[in-house]
Motif scaffolding. Structure first.
Motif, mmCIF file in Angstrom:
data_model
loop_
_atom_site.group_PDB
_atom_site.id
_atom_site.type_symbol
_atom_site.label_atom_id
_atom_site.label_comp_id
_atom_site.label_asym_id
_atom_site.label_seq_id
_atom_site.Cartn_x
_atom_site.Cartn_y
_atom_site.Cartn_z
ATOM 1 N N UNK A 24 6.027 36.017 9.238
ATOM 2 C CA UNK A 24 4.895 36.678 9.880
ATOM 3 C C UNK A 24 5.183 38.089 10.371
ATOM 4 N N UNK A 25 6.460 38.439 10.505
ATOM 5 C CA UNK A 25 6.753 39.813 10.876
ATOM 6 C C UNK A 25 6.842 40.686 9.627
ATOM 7 N N UNK A 26 6.328 40.178 8.512
ATOM 8 C CA UNK A 26 6.260 40.886 7.229
ATOM 9 C C UNK A 26 7.619 41.115 6.580
ATOM 10 N N UNK A 27 8.624 40.367 6.993
ATOM 11 C CA UNK A 27 9.914 40.486 6.310
ATOM 12 C C UNK A 27 9.900 39.516 5.138
ATOM 13 N N UNK A 28 10.281 40.017 3.958
ATOM 14 C CA UNK A 28 10.219 39.178 2.762
ATOM 15 C C UNK A 28 11.618 38.687 2.425
ATOM 16 N N UNK A 29 11.759 37.387 2.239
ATOM 17 C CA UNK A 29 13.036 36.814 1.841
ATOM 18 C C UNK A 29 12.895 36.333 0.416
ATOM 19 N N UNK A 30 13.756 36.809 -0.455
ATOM 20 C CA UNK A 30 13.687 36.351 -1.842
ATOM 21 C C UNK A 30 14.876 35.439 -2.103
ATOM 22 N N UNK A 31 14.638 34.368 -2.825
ATOM 23 C CA UNK A 31 15.707 33.436 -3.158
ATOM 24 C C UNK A 31 15.761 33.259 -4.651
ATOM 25 N N UNK A 36 19.669 28.224 -2.592
ATOM 26 C CA UNK A 36 19.671 29.255 -1.560
ATOM 27 C C UNK A 36 18.518 29.045 -0.583
ATOM 28 N N UNK A 37 17.366 28.638 -1.150
ATOM 29 C CA UNK A 37 16.189 28.438 -0.322
ATOM 30 C C UNK A 37 16.422 27.317 0.676
ATOM 31 N N UNK A 38 17.027 26.232 0.212
ATOM 32 C CA UNK A 38 17.264 25.102 1.115
ATOM 33 C C UNK A 38 18.280 25.454 2.186
ATOM 34 N N UNK A 39 19.299 26.227 1.805
ATOM 35 C CA UNK A 39 20.268 26.663 2.803
ATOM 36 C C UNK A 39 19.619 27.545 3.853
ATOM 37 N N UNK A 40 18.688 28.371 3.429
ATOM 38 C CA UNK A 40 17.966 29.216 4.372
ATOM 39 C C UNK A 40 17.153 28.373 5.320
ATOM 40 N N UNK A 41 16.499 27.347 4.792
ATOM 41 C CA UNK A 41 15.673 26.489 5.644
ATOM 42 C C UNK A 41 16.528 25.738 6.653
ATOM 43 N N UNK A 42 17.774 25.459 6.290
ATOM 44 C CA UNK A 42 18.686 24.807 7.226
ATOM 45 C C UNK A 42 19.238 25.787 8.241
ATOM 46 N N UNK A 43 18.778 27.044 8.129
ATOM 47 C CA UNK A 43 19.179 28.096 9.053
ATOM 48 C C UNK A 43 20.662 28.413 8.964
#
Lengths: 166, 163
Positions: A24-31, A36-43
């Motif tokens: 929501x702060x308009x930062x785009x994360x590309x995976x 990689x996406x799942x690791x990101x979701x696990x913070x």
């Protein structure tokens, strides 16, 4: 068409691959892929995850500063199409990639330099200290030449060597 | 993974038939909290979905009543009919009003024409009138390009960031 970098592992994301997450702060994360996406979701912090480029660069495993990286900086102004320029760029890309790969492998080789001698020292020490694992101490006393077997019988030697390595 | 696919299909099927979708939505949330590693199934915006309002028309939260176009529900860029649940005191739109809205952010991934997928952090909409023009004067947060294809150019021009 633009080749992006995966936010987590820093590999290139080609068109047609991967997921973009817009916060929501308009930062785009590309995976690049769901790993990689799942690791990101696990913070997970990519700087702490061993297989990512971020970790490798941070811990000096991979090359960080080199002139070949300057060529790949992100440019936002579109270039007017020029056939010669495009041709030269394509040729240059090939060369630059090769140069960078060579330099990176050199970096890794230099990093791994002291390994062989350290390994030999370790093995010699093990031979000295743990010989009782291989041959019983009585037979050792009887015939001290059992410590370093030379080429006697090929079958024996191989099995003994295997045990030594263990 | 097979289990979650079945779940997603089952949920959307049920959502079309009956109106117990809010219960199912809550259930999927609970399952996600129990097992951190399972993917949270993000689905369409259907009857009962609460959305944030991303403009300054006066409403704060809105509940979807009907997704126009789409048997299973609305996605990114679609219009919905909604009922205002929470409104700021001095706005044009009051609580309990039935309005049209355009979904500008959806948690469900939407395929782009180059093959990649985009998804946002939350579900948000912008209130529009029957002709498709936004009621508010400002739009908050990022919006996707998909709106251009759907002819919501006014919303794009008001947006502060286009994803």
């Amino acid at each position: 068409m633009r080749l992006e970098k995966c936010w987590f592992c820093s590999s290139t994301v080609y068109p047609g691959h991967g997921i973009q997450f817009v916060r929501n702060d308009a930062k785009i994360f590309r995976f690049c892929r769901s790993k990689c996406h799942k690791n990101f979701k696990m913070k997970r912090n990519p700087r702490k995850v061993k297989w990512t480029k971020a970790y490798r660069r941070l811990h000096g495993k991979d090359m960080t500063q080199d002139t070949t990286f300057e060529f790949e900086r992100k440019r936002n102004r579109p270039e007017r199409y020029d056939r010669n320029l495009a041709e030269n760029t394509l040729k240059a890309i090939k060369k630059i990639v090769k140069v960078r790969a060579d330099r990176e492998s050199n970096h890794i080789k230099n990093r791994m330099k002291g390994n062989k001698s350290a390994e030999r020292k370790r093995d010699a020490k093990e031979l000295e200290q743990s010989i009782h694992m291989v041959k019983a101490p009585l037979t050792l006393e009887k015939d001290p030449s059992y410590t370093l077997p030379k080429i006697q019988e090929k079958v024996h030697l191989r099995s003994e060597e295997n045990r030594m390595e263990e | 993974m097979a289990a979650s696919k079945w779940f997603r299909a089952g949920r959307s099927f049920l959502g079309g038939l009956s109106s117990n979708s809010p219960g199912l939505l809550r259930m999927s949330r609970e399952i996600a909290f129990c097992d951190l590693l399972s993917q949270q199934t993000r689905t369409f915006i259907q009857m009962g979905t609460n959305l944030k309002v991303a403009d300054n028309s006066g409403a704060k939260r809105v509940k979807c009543i009907q997704a126009l176009k789409g048997k299973k529900g609305a996605r990114l860029g679609d219009t919905i009919v909604a009922s205002v649940k929470e409104a700021a005191p001095g706005g044009t739109v009051k609580k309990g009003a039935v309005v049209y809205a355009v979904v500008v952010r959806a948690a469900m991934p939407r395929g782009r024409c180059d093959g990649s997928e985009v998804k946002f952090d939350d579900n948000a909409c912008v209130l529009v009138n029957k002709q498709g023009e936004p009621i508010g004067k400002r739009v908050h947060g990022p919006v996707p390009h998909e709106l251009r294809k759907k002819k919501h150019i006014k919303i794009l021009s008001l947006a502060e960031h286009i994803a």
